[in-house]
Every structure is written in structure tokens, then in C-alpha cells.
Design a protein around this motif. Structure first.
Motif, PDB file in Angstrom:
ATOM      1  N   THR A 122     -29.746 127.474 175.844  1.00  0.00           N
ATOM      2  CA  THR A 122     -30.949 127.051 176.143  1.00  0.00           C
ATOM      3  C   THR A 122     -31.745 128.075 176.538  1.00  0.00           C
ATOM      4  OG1 THR A 122     -30.216 124.736 176.227  1.00  0.00           O
ATOM      5  CG2 THR A 122     -32.379 125.204 176.804  1.00  0.00           C
ATOM      6  N   SER A 123     -32.840 128.417 175.923  1.00  0.00           N
ATOM      7  CA  SER A 123     -33.776 129.537 176.355  1.00  0.00           C
ATOM      8  C   SER A 123     -34.805 129.225 176.869  1.00  0.00           C
ATOM      9  CB  SER A 123     -33.686 130.672 175.280  1.00  0.00           C
ATOM     10  OG  SER A 123     -34.639 130.211 174.220  1.00  0.00           O
ATOM     11  N   PHE A 124     -35.207 127.928 176.776  1.00  0.00           N
ATOM     12  CA  PHE A 124     -36.642 127.469 177.472  1.00  0.00           C
ATOM     13  C   PHE A 124     -36.652 126.162 177.559  1.00  0.00           C
ATOM     14  CE2 PHE A 124     -37.299 126.250 172.859  1.00  0.00           C
ATOM     15  CZ  PHE A 124     -38.146 125.157 173.198  1.00  0.00           C
ATOM     16  N   LEU A 125     -37.323 125.574 178.284  1.00  0.00           N
ATOM     17  CA  LEU A 125     -37.504 124.109 178.641  1.00  0.00           C
ATOM     18  C   LEU A 125     -39.003 124.078 178.773  1.00  0.00           C
ATOM     19  CD1 LEU A 125     -35.552 123.596 181.835  1.00  0.00           C
ATOM     20  CD2 LEU A 125     -34.689 122.817 179.354  1.00  0.00           C
ATOM     21  N   LYS A 126     -39.750 122.901 177.847  1.00  0.00           N
ATOM     22  CA  LYS A 126     -40.994 122.657 177.849  1.00  0.00           C
ATOM     23  C   LYS A 126     -40.937 120.935 178.573  1.00  0.00           C
ATOM     24  CE  LYS A 126     -43.184 121.143 173.917  1.00  0.00           C
ATOM     25  NZ  LYS A 126     -43.898 121.471 172.627  1.00  0.00           N
ATOM     26  N   ILE A 127     -41.732 120.854 179.392  1.00  0.00           N
ATOM     27  CA  ILE A 127     -41.924 119.718 180.175  1.00  0.00           C
ATOM     28  C   ILE A 127     -43.233 119.356 179.811  1.00  0.00           C
ATOM     29  CG2 ILE A 127     -42.081 118.820 182.703  1.00  0.00           C
ATOM     30  CD1 ILE A 127     -40.136 121.213 183.340  1.00  0.00           C
ATOM     31  N   ASN A 128     -43.439 117.980 179.356  1.00  0.00           N
ATOM     32  CA  ASN A 128     -44.675 117.261 179.319  1.00  0.00           C
ATOM     33  C   ASN A 128     -44.692 116.145 180.301  1.00  0.00           C
ATOM     34  OD1 ASN A 128     -46.222 118.408 177.103  1.00  0.00           O
ATOM     35  ND2 ASN A 128     -44.263 118.289 176.083  1.00  0.00           N
ATOM     36  N   PHE A 129     -45.867 115.904 180.863  1.00  0.00           N
ATOM     37  CA  PHE A 129     -46.086 114.884 182.074  1.00  0.00           C
ATOM     38  C   PHE A 129     -47.245 114.342 181.731  1.00  0.00           C
ATOM     39  CE2 PHE A 129     -47.201 113.531 186.280  1.00  0.00           C
ATOM     40  CZ  PHE A 129     -46.398 112.420 186.449  1.00  0.00           C
ATOM     41  N   SER A 130     -47.559 112.836 181.548  1.00  0.00           N
ATOM     42  CA  SER A 130     -48.698 112.307 181.826  1.00  0.00           C
ATOM     43  C   SER A 130     -48.701 111.060 182.517  1.00  0.00           C
ATOM     44  CB  SER A 130     -49.046 112.071 180.176  1.00  0.00           C
ATOM     45  OG  SER A 130     -48.180 111.189 179.533  1.00  0.00           O
ATOM     46  N   TYR A 131     -49.593 110.491 182.859  1.00  0.00           N
ATOM     47  CA  TYR A 131     -49.702 109.416 183.918  1.00  0.00           C
ATOM     48  C   TYR A 131     -51.279 108.939 183.336  1.00  0.00           C
ATOM     49  CZ  TYR A 131     -51.695 111.859 187.716  1.00  0.00           C
ATOM     50  OH  TYR A 131     -52.590 112.461 188.631  1.00  0.00           O
ATOM     51  N   SER A 132     -51.188 107.401 183.652  1.00  0.00           N
ATOM     52  CA  SER A 132     -52.582 106.692 183.540  1.00  0.00           C
ATOM     53  C   SER A 132     -52.672 105.310 184.210  1.00  0.00           C
ATOM     54  CB  SER A 132     -52.893 106.534 182.148  1.00  0.00           C
ATOM     55  OG  SER A 132     -54.004 105.876 181.764  1.00  0.00           O
ATOM     56  N   PRO A 133     -53.565 104.977 184.705  1.00  0.00           N
ATOM     57  CA  PRO A 133     -54.898 105.619 184.708  1.00  0.00           C
ATOM     58  C   PRO A 133     -55.094 107.047 185.665  1.00  0.00           C
ATOM     59  CG  PRO A 133     -54.898 103.680 186.055  1.00  0.00           C
ATOM     60  CD  PRO A 133     -53.565 103.808 185.589  1.00  0.00           C
ATOM     61  N   LYS A 134     -55.928 107.585 185.578  1.00  0.00           N
ATOM     62  CA  LYS A 134     -56.506 108.741 186.606  1.00  0.00           C
ATOM     63  C   LYS A 134     -57.220 108.303 187.951  1.00  0.00           C
ATOM     64  CE  LYS A 134     -56.468 112.872 188.639  1.00  0.00           C
ATOM     65  NZ  LYS A 134     -55.436 113.255 189.003  1.00  0.00           N
ATOM     66  N   THR A 135     -57.880 107.275 187.269  1.00  0.00           N
ATOM     67  CA  THR A 135     -58.663 106.804 188.640  1.00  0.00           C
ATOM     68  C   THR A 135     -58.673 105.315 188.642  1.00  0.00           C
ATOM     69  OG1 THR A 135     -60.848 106.525 187.161  1.00  0.00           O
ATOM     70  CG2 THR A 135     -60.444 108.642 188.287  1.00  0.00           C
TER      71      THR A 135
END
Length: 147
Positions: free
Chosen positions: A29-42
Motif C-alpha cells: 500500500t503506497s497511500f491512504l485516503k481518509i474521508n471523515f464527515s459529521y452532521s450536524p455541524k451546529t
């Protein structure tokens, strides 16, 4: 290749806690791509928001402002840290509720250390700085040989 795919919920009782997600990275493995999201922001509940701001004034022995609403909206804040086999690889203490981070041998997103992607046990730590309501999150890690 998808390495980790997690959906979860964080509640107010999780404030000031860390949520750990471990995953294994395979050889080559030569790279890692991390995606993180959350909701609601406020926090959408204005009355609850004003009550929380008022509580903070009292907690820190400050005189309450006549304009408590000027401190709104109350924001939820969850940040991401990454460890490679127990070694710190970086953190993204960002306000954005949708984030993408890349770690590879030759480059890395700001806040992360570039370097070899070892075939080890890795972990992502969600640092729950503050949540004022139930928050749903999505976390994915992809890896491969070419970005």
C-alpha cells in the motif's frame, strides 16, 4: 481498495472523549485516503444554545452578556488523529465537518507526516472536543498503490 468504512453516532455523553477505529494496512500500500464527515455541524435548537452559552458564563465566573445570541451558533467539533502501529502520523484539527486527508511516502495533507505506509495496525482517533446534540459521522479509509 476500501480498508475501513464506519458510520456512527456521537452523543453529548461522548463529550471530551476519544473514539478509536483500528484497521490493518496490507503490504504494497503506497497511500491512504481518509474521508471523515459529521452532521450536524451546529446545534439547531436556539433555546438550548442560549442555555449552553449562559452555563459557560457561570462556569467560568463571567458576567453573562446581555446578548447571549451573539455567541451562536453553537458548533460541534470533532477532529481526526492518525497513528501508525502506535506512532503518531498526524492530526487534522479543522473546523470543517467534511474532510479528506491523504498520507503517502512522498506527500501528506497538512498536519500529517509523509512517509512509508507500513503494513501494520493503524488507528484513527476521533477527538470529540464538543458536541451539543446527537451527531452522525462517516469515516472511510481507502488505500492502494497509486493515488
Amino acid at each position: 481498495m476500501l480498508i475501513l468504512n464506519v458510520q456512527g453516532k456521537i452523543t453529548e455523553k461522548d463529550n471530551k472523549k476519544n473514539i478509536v477505529h483500528e484497521f490493518d494496512v496490507s503490504e504494497n500500500t503506497s497511500f491512504l485516503k481518509i474521508n471523515f464527515s459529521y452532521s450536524p455541524k451546529t446545534l439547531a435548537d436556539k433555546q438550548k444554545s442560549i442555555a449552553l452559552v449562559s452555563e459557560c458564563f457561570y462556569k467560568y465566573n463571567e458576567k453573562p452578556s446581555a446578548q447571549l445570541a451573539e455567541y451562536l451558533p453553537i458548533k460541534n467539533l470533532i477532529t481526526v488523529s492518525v497513528d501508525d502501529n502506535g506512532e503518531y502520523r498526524g492530526a487534522a484539527h479543522r473546523q470543517d465537518s467534511n474532510q479528506e486527508h491523504i498520507i503517502s511516502r512522498d506527500s501528506a495533507s497538512p498536519g500529517f507526516l509523509k512517509g512509508e505506509i507500513h503494513s501494520d495496525k493503524w488507528r484513527i482517533v476521533l477527538n470529540v472536543h464538543s458536541v451539543s446534540c446527537d451527531v452522525k459521522y462517516n469515516l472511510t479509509v481507502q488505500g492502494g498503490r497509486n493515488i
